[in-house]
Design an enzyme around this catalytic site. Sequence first.
Site, short mmCIF file in Angstrom:
data_model
loop_
_atom_site.label_atom_id
_atom_site.label_comp_id
_atom_site.label_asym_id
_atom_site.label_seq_id
_atom_site.Cartn_x
_atom_site.Cartn_y
_atom_site.Cartn_z
N ALA A 1 -8.69 10.04 8.35
CA ALA A 1 -8.21 11.33 7.84
C ALA A 1 -7.24 11.13 6.68
CB ALA A 1 -7.53 12.10 8.97
N ASN A 2 -6.56 9.96 6.67
CA ASN A 2 -5.58 9.72 5.60
C ASN A 2 -6.21 9.41 4.25
OD1 ASN A 2 -6.38 6.99 5.72
ND2 ASN A 2 -4.68 6.39 7.03
N SER B 1 0.78 -1.22 0.00
CA SER B 1 0.00 0.00 0.00
C SER B 1 0.83 1.29 0.00
CB SER B 1 -0.96 -0.06 1.18
OG SER B 1 -1.97 0.88 1.03
C1 G16 Z 1 -3.49 0.76 6.32
C2 G16 Z 1 -4.86 0.59 6.92
C3 G16 Z 1 -5.41 1.92 7.33
C4 G16 Z 1 -4.43 2.62 8.27
C5 G16 Z 1 -3.04 2.67 7.65
C6 G16 Z 1 -1.99 3.19 8.59
O1 G16 Z 1 -3.60 1.56 5.18
O2 G16 Z 1 -5.70 -0.03 5.97
O3 G16 Z 1 -6.65 1.70 7.96
O4 G16 Z 1 -4.86 3.91 8.55
O5 G16 Z 1 -2.64 1.39 7.25
O6 G16 Z 1 -1.93 2.35 9.71
P1 G16 Z 1 -0.84 2.50 10.83
O7 G16 Z 1 -0.96 3.90 11.34
O8 G16 Z 1 -1.20 1.47 11.83
O9 G16 Z 1 0.50 2.28 10.19
P2 G16 Z 1 -2.84 1.18 3.84
O10 G16 Z 1 -3.40 2.16 2.84
O11 G16 Z 1 -1.37 1.37 4.10
O12 G16 Z 1 -3.20 -0.23 3.57
#
Ligand code: G16
Length: 549
Positions: A378-379, A66
């Site tokens: 928010a992201n 991601s």
């Molecule tokens: C993933 C999750 C999101 C989360 C993000 C950051 O996003 O699907 O829900 O907000 O990670 O998570 P953390 O703050 O725990 O690192 P993505 O888009 O990277 O798959």
Amino acid sequence: MEFDDVQVAGEKNYPKRDEIPIQYGTAGFRTKGNRLEHVIYRMGVLAAIRSACKNGAAIGVMITASHNPEEDNGVKLMDPMGEMLGPEWEKYASDVANVPSNELGSVFQTLVKTLGVTSLQNSLVVFARDTRPSSPVLAEALEAGIKAAGAQFQNFGLLTTPQLHYIVRCINTNGQYGKPTEEGYFEKLTEAFIKLRNMRKMKKMKTLESYTSCLYVDAANGIGAQKVPILQSKLGELLKISLVSDGSGRLNHECGADFVKVQQKPPTGVTLVPGQRWASFDGDVDRIVYYFSGVSDNQFHLLDGDKIATLVAGYLKDLVLETGLPLNLGLVQTAYANGSSTNYITKTLKVPVACVPTGVKHLHHKAQEFDIGVYFEANGHGTTLVSDSSYELLQNATKDTAKSDQQREACDLLLSVIDLINQTVGDAISDLLLVEMILATYDWDVEQWNKAYTDLPNRQLKVKVKDRSVIQTTDAERKAATPPGLQSAIDETVAKYVSGRSFVRPSGTEDVVRVYAEADSQASADELANEVAVLVYRMAGGIGEEPQL
Ligand code: G16
């Protein structure tokens, strides 16, 4: 059922490379791509077992990291309705990923016995990958695991994460949700968009000279760069998209939704012409943020997940009112939601708000409690869920002669809006179409959208510590339960700032502790974030250089 073949093939081709433990985190496993072959091989077997537990329903496996840097990779598992893997299985996934190679057979043996699984022959695993250099090798490892388990599979090649979520749901609803192909995905979304653009209240999108009708999309040099042209070919003149970070540069490097959101600036090398409408995806297209440079102030303005959520919730609230149906609408956020957005939602929109821990799995689950649940981090990661009973109510209402023409029309409109939404997970492409449709309906440009409320200045930082699990949180991650004394130190620091708020939490996708702070000015938000980062460094075992005050 025996797992000898699984163990033999695993030991030979996908042996465990190191003893560093790995955990199923916020959205699956995530680490350097070259550490993951054995984990992903094992996930192939686990997904087959999950499928057997769901009576042979298709389970999805997406190979992606991601928003993480290009050298990272990861894996996300999807349950039959296209939602994230049930949290109760995350422990199985972590256990299986960490056992020594020579114990793999017996661990799987015990697991199937516990779960009452007797055969994997009718299990189905569908998978896809993003554009990372390590993804093809990892897809081979996954396929090897599924084959060793004796399960069936379908490889969808290069897809965005939300496309695979969509396909999983289509397969398991026998096509009721849509055709289980990429073509079916684009068909469903673009047909809904075109229909909505042609329906009542739709005005022509602004083509003011000072504004451009073209939307500029930063595809983070990821899979989105391959999919936006397909979207464009379906939309023609209805929405012109100009692509940057089109795959010619490094994935997520100084571009993409995470960079723009955290750095609060456009992708490196992009000069925003005032009034242009910009959006950034992340590497696997499940997040989107909008931004622009103001015509009058020439300043950078971010329209993040909170702004998208409020736009969507406001629009849906009005539409629900027009239907005359008793549908309850709610919004789900996390601690990262800007204080101003929460104020605006509760006081101006008068929509109930819930706050849950970070991770789409938590938001999705909470949103299911409403008839119509809008959720956004928010992201920029979010979507809207509509309960089956509400969908049925809307369908029946379109034929109900006791309702006024206007009410029936509103129901029809809402049904088309629902078709435009990928309800399985946050989807940058679906969210983009939804935002564009709402802006066109209101005849708004990005400046008008942005005026809804003014964000409190905020700052996000990362702190490296020896072991981020020393920080445990409570109250939807708004308070640190451990290490002792950290929360009271944060509270004392926050108290010095006007409109100050700050929290810390260990990331579930990167080996860092995240710090969030907001206050009444950018200088104060920056200072508060720095002070809290120093507290984390000192009280939670920081490594490397101490953050500078
Ligand atoms: C993933 C999750 C999101 C989360 C993000 C950051 O996003 O699907 O829900 O907000 O990670 O998570 P953390 O703050 O725990 O690192 P993505 O888009 O990277 O798959």
